[in-house]
Write a protein that holds these residues in place. Structure first.
Motif, PDB file in Angstrom:
ATOM      1  N   UNK A  98      19.435  46.423  27.137  1.00 16.96           N
ATOM      2  CA  UNK A  98      20.628  47.276  27.186  1.00 16.96           C
ATOM      3  C   UNK A  98      21.694  46.594  26.434  1.00 16.96           C
ATOM      4  N   UNK A  99      21.435  46.514  25.025  1.00 12.65           N
ATOM      5  CA  UNK A  99      22.416  45.840  24.261  1.00 12.65           C
ATOM      6  C   UNK A  99      22.200  44.328  23.828  1.00 12.65           C
ATOM      7  N   UNK A 100      21.127  43.785  24.346  1.00 11.32           N
ATOM      8  CA  UNK A 100      20.383  42.516  23.953  1.00 11.32           C
ATOM      9  C   UNK A 100      21.619  41.481  24.611  1.00 11.32           C
ATOM     10  N   UNK A 101      22.164  41.567  25.594  1.00 11.63           N
ATOM     11  CA  UNK A 101      23.059  40.406  26.425  1.00 11.63           C
ATOM     12  C   UNK A 101      24.140  40.414  26.015  1.00 11.63           C
ATOM     13  N   UNK A 102      24.609  41.316  24.974  1.00  7.39           N
ATOM     14  CA  UNK A 102      26.212  41.524  24.685  1.00  7.39           C
ATOM     15  C   UNK A 102      26.944  42.031  25.509  1.00  7.39           C
ATOM     16  N   UNK A 103      27.928  41.677  26.164  1.00  8.51           N
ATOM     17  CA  UNK A 103      28.830  42.218  27.295  1.00  8.51           C
ATOM     18  C   UNK A 103      29.354  43.555  26.767  1.00  8.51           C
ATOM     19  N   UNK A 104      30.017  43.804  25.545  1.00  9.39           N
ATOM     20  CA  UNK A 104      30.372  44.971  25.096  1.00  9.39           C
ATOM     21  C   UNK A 104      29.646  45.918  24.895  1.00  9.39           C
TER      22      UNK A 104
END
Length: 328
Positions: A98-104
């Motif tokens: 879910x987003x590759x581990x990027x917080x945003x």
């Protein structure tokens, strides 16, 4: 009473692993992605063993690459769960998918998933909570990114942290930083152990990660001292009998150790793991346990009470689910 019709609580469900094959095929068609190699001729997922299962799982995730995809997926999963009598579920969500581990990006995905969960609760009377998981075979450094995402979104909806993936990669202790980070954020903890890793992997999870629940954990039956330790510590096992049988841990339900563990005093619950992959549902799990061990409505009520006590949710949610259980 038909035990399959009883209300059910499920604590061990992989979000992407619960994706109906037809849903993934439809997304692949919409996005013009060829995933034909991961399906059998009858349309079900096709894999040979656990290692190949992980490959097929990750291949299916290729088409789940936007918040809207996960919103649609969440609705599909919860409708299916509700049809099988599930009234409360906890789902394993990985920021890696879910987003590759990027917080945003993770926050955008999470918002879409929560919106779908709220819609499903209104439509189907099923409550969902999220347990963020790192993926073991992605390595300890990547687990830190997942733990950070979990810590930054911890609250009433993201309530736990855990680890899935290939148990043959590394050791439980390698992921201690991630679990300490999640614990400091107030999240409750679980991890996969005692499936392919044997009883020692359960002991390592308890001692190095300080978990309150164990995903699977059934191999603990091979070590009487470990069984006593589980009882003494009050650790709950998230048992997935159908998954264990399909993946070859046990030849059939009759030989599965869930009844022996329960009779010994270990806290056990029942879940589906990755239901379409393992050709199961919560309804089928109940039916098979009834056939194998003669469990009746009273046994399943006790099982649900154990699951409710072990659920990673706040008291208000627990009380709401309790009333729903009593009403049915």
């Amino acid at each position: 009473m038909n035990v399959a019709e009883l209300p059910k609580i499920e604590l061990h469900l992989h979000h992407e692993g619960a994706a109906p094959p037809a849903f993934i095929r439809q997304l692949a068609h919409e996005k013009r992605v060829d995933l034909s190699g991961i399906f059998k001729s009858n349309g079900s997922y096709d894999f040979r063993d656990f290692s190949h299962f992980l490959n097929v799982y990750e291949a299916a995730c290729q088409v789940l690459n936007s918040p809207e995809d996960f919103r649609r997926l969440t609705l599909a999963i919860l409708e299916e769960s509700a049809e099988n009598g599930v009234i409360y579920s906890e789902t394993f969500l990985s920021p890696d998918f879910c987003g590759g581990g990027d917080l945003s990006a993770w926050k955008d995905y999470l918002s879409a998933i929560q919106d779908a969960a709220e819609e499903a609760e209104r439509k189907f009377e099923i409550t969902l909570r999220g347990v963020v998981t790192c993926v073991r075979h992605f390595g300890p450094e990547q687990s830190k990114r997942s733990a950070y995402c979990a810590a930054e979104t911890a609250g009433d909806w993201i309530t736990g942290f855990g680890m899935g993936g290939n148990e043959s990669v590394g050791a439980q202790a390698d992921y201690k930083w991630a679990f300490d980070c999640a614990r400091e954020a107030g999240l409750q903890l679980t991890t996969h152990a005692g499936e392919f890793g044997g009883p020692e992997s359960v002991r390592d999870a308890i001692r190095h990660l300080g978990v309150e629940r164990i995903g699977h954990g059934v191999r603990a039956i091979e070590d009487p001292d470990l069984v006593h330790e589980l009882i003494d510590r009050g650790i709950t096992l998230e048992v997935c009998p159908g998954s264990n049988v399909v993946l070859g841990l046990y030849p059939e339900f009759d030989s599965h150790p869930i009844a022996k563990l329960r009779d010994a005093g270990v806290k056990v619950t029942v879940s589906t793991d990755d239901p379409p992959f393992f050709h199961t549902t919560m309804r089928r799990e109940y039916e098979m346990l009834h056939q194998a061990f003669g469990w009746d409505a009273e046994d399943f009520a006790a099982l649900n009470n154990t699951a409710l006590e072990a659920a990673f949710c706040d008291d208000a949610t627990r009380e709401k689910v309790k009333k729903r259980l009593e009403k049915q």
